[in-house]
Structures are given as C-alpha cells and as structure tokens.
Scaffold this active site. Structure first.
Site, PDB file in Angstrom:
ATOM      1  N   HIS A 188      -8.997 -16.233   4.282  1.00  0.00           N
ATOM      2  CA  HIS A 188      -9.863 -15.859   5.411  1.00  0.00           C
ATOM      3  C   HIS A 188      -9.185 -16.251   6.736  1.00  0.00           C
ATOM      4  CE1 HIS A 188     -13.452 -15.312   7.781  1.00  0.00           C
ATOM      5  NE2 HIS A 188     -14.275 -15.277   6.745  1.00  0.00           N
ATOM      6  N   ASP A 234     -17.164  -6.386  11.165  1.00  0.00           N
ATOM      7  CA  ASP A 234     -17.054  -7.009   9.849  1.00  0.00           C
ATOM      8  C   ASP A 234     -16.834  -5.886   8.843  1.00  0.00           C
ATOM      9  OD1 ASP A 234     -17.092  -8.606   7.639  1.00  0.00           O
ATOM     10  OD2 ASP A 234     -19.063  -9.493   8.031  1.00  0.00           O
ATOM     11  N   GLU A 292      -8.166 -10.800   6.965  1.00  0.00           N
ATOM     12  CA  GLU A 292      -8.247 -11.546   5.717  1.00  0.00           C
ATOM     13  C   GLU A 292      -7.665 -10.736   4.558  1.00  0.00           C
ATOM     14  OE1 GLU A 292     -12.413 -12.521   5.279  1.00  0.00           O
ATOM     15  OE2 GLU A 292     -12.645 -12.432   7.465  1.00  0.00           O
TER      16      GLU A 292
END
Length: 318
Positions: A188, A234, A292
C-alpha cells in the site's frame, strides 16, 4: 532478553535498550543495525555504501523511510500516524496480508493482520559490500493468528533490499498446513508528491473498480500520464502493466516494477475523507498519492506450496 518476544511499548527504557542491543548483537552486520523508532517501537536501519538509507519497523514489517543516494525521499509518512500496538502505521509501505481491503469478510482485520503484527528478524549472511543490502522479517502463525485465519498455518516473509537508487520489497507466503488457503494482498505504497502537479503513467485503457461508486466496473479512457487528481480517488485498476511510473510534480519520478501483483490501486482521500481520518492530517492529501501493487482477486495457496511476489521502485529525476 529474547529478541523474538512480542514488542510491548509499555516496557521501560532500560528493557527496551537491552532488547535493541540484543538484536544488534544477534542480527547486526555491515549495513544493518537496529534502533528505537517512534513510540518506542524497534526498527531495522538499512544503510547502503552509496549513502542510501531505509527504516523498517518490525511491527507490521513496515517500511517508513527511504532516502536514495542522491538525497531524494520518495515516500510519504503522515505526521499524525499512530505508532502503537493494535493500530496500523499510516504512510510508507503498509503490508496488506493475508487480505487486502475487506476481503477477509466480517470480523477479519481490515487489510489483514500482517500490518498490526510483530515480525521477527531472519538471520542472514552479510552481503557483498558493493551490492544491495537487505533484511528479511518473518511472521509465523501462532494460536491467536490461527484463530483469526481459520486454523491455517503459514510462514510469511517480507524482504527489503536497498541499493543506491532503488528499493525492492519481496513477499513470500508459505502454506505449512494441510489445507489450501485463499489470500489477496497489496503493498500500500504512499508516495510523496505535489498532488496539484503529480501524475501517474501506465494506467490508461484499463478497466477499474471505482471504490467511491460502489465498486462499479468502469473503463479508463485516458492515455499517457494522468493529469493531477482533483477529487477523492480510490480505484482498483485490473491487470495493470508491470511497469508504472509516479511523477511527483517536484522534478522527480519513481519507476515501479511489480511481479505477480497483477493489479494496481490509485488512492487519494481528498478533502472530506482526510478530515475524517484521525491518523491523517487535514491538509496531507496535498502531498501524497498511493499507487499500490495489488493482487485483488483471491488466490489459492495449496498446502505445502509457496506464493511469491515483488515490487521494485527506482527513483530518479523526471
């Protein structure tokens, strides 16, 4: 004092110093020593002959700091991060295993238990003086983790390999039990950027899951480096290229090369979510971007087999 014991941040200073000295004596070698990090948590300090440095907390096998030989510091750490037992560290490279996100289901720790577990140092032979310097940290099942992980037994190793301008993270998950288990994972990584100018190259023409819109599957029409982010983002980009690039908007860039991590998550909380996060500064969304390396779909690790993956980051001027 055992160097293998679980860390307790409430130990007094004398005991903490004794533990770190014992780790230095047992595991220290040229390029690797140990010290006290924030909150009294022990960390490995990796130093390359070129002048590059990295700090890795044993708690979560969490890389918190990386400085290249030419003085660049590519990673972001939140000034408000927790450094205490049971809470994840915010910034650097959190290790999400054995599950990413909420893939473990109801009651399973979000992003898995690795990032809030105490790892142990694996003894290794000294490296050649001019070559990369590395340290391997290990998490092995115990009664508590077996209870969380449906009785499965495992050995999970994370290796950090430092060179003059590059940093490599290798993950290895060995199933030591009699039954297969499923897993998802992510490194991450939080990059330090000027969000008003930063961009990412390599995610064009891909399908992605928009986690700000109910995980709807969408298509990325943009090509080339993406323009700066201007809203909460996201996204899980599916089947992303193994080579991606983060352009930090400050004259630097990081080329990201991943192996056996087929997907990529792009994340910035933006204004409202940043204000809701207790371990993240209200304005810090301006200076970070997560790219990520991820394995989003569940993978089966058969009994007696080992899953491996890696991430290499190389920093340079843009």
């Amino acid at each position: 004092v055992s160097t293998q014991s679980t860390w307790d941040a409430n130990l007094d200073q004398a005991i903490m110093t004794e533990m770190i000295n014992a780790m230095k004596a047992e595991f220290g070698r040229p390029g690797l020593t140990f010290g006290e990090g924030v909150g009294g948590l022990p960390m490995a300090i990796i130093s390359h002959s070129s002048g590059s440095v990295a700090h890795v907390y044993l708690y979560g096998a969490h890389l918190s700091y990386w400085r290249t030989a030419d003085g660049r510091e590519p990673l972001f750490m939140s000034a408000k991060s927790w450094f205490e037992d049971g809470k994840p560290i915010r910034g650097g490279i959190p290790v999400c295993w054995p599950y990413f996100s909420d893939h473990g289901g109801a009651g399973f720790p979000f992003h898995g238990f690795a990032r809030v577990s105490q790892f142990k140092v694996v003894p290794e032979k000294p490296e050649e003086s001019a070559g990369p310097v590395e340290v391997t940290l290990r998490l092995q099942d115990d009664a508590k983790l077996r209870e969380i992980f449906s009785g499965h037994t495992f050995v999970f190793d994370v290796t950090f390999r430092l060179d003059s301008q590059s940093l490599t993270v290798l993950m290895k998950a060995q199933n030591t039990g009699k039954d297969a288990f499923e897993m998802t994972t992510a490194l991450h990584t939080y990059f330090s950027v000027d969000i008003a100018k930063a961009s990412v190259d390599g995610l064009g023409s891909l399908d992605y899951l928009d986690q700000t819109d109910g995980r709807k599957r969408k298509h990325e029409d943009r090509q080339g480096p993406f323009p700066p982010i201007t809203e909460e983002t996201d996204r899980v980009y599916l089947s992303a290229p193994d080579v991606l690039k983060v352009i930090d908007g400050r004259g630097g860039q990081v080329v990201v090369t991943k192996s056996n991590l087929p997907d990529a998550v792009l994340w910035n909380p933006w204004i409202a979510k940043a204000q809701r996060m207790p371990d993240f500064g209200d304005e810090e969304y301006n200076v970070m971007l997560c790219l990520e390396a991820t394995s989003y779909e569940k993978k089966e690790v058969a009994a007696g087999t080992t899953w491996e993956a890696s991430l290499r980051m190389e920093s340079s001027s843009a």
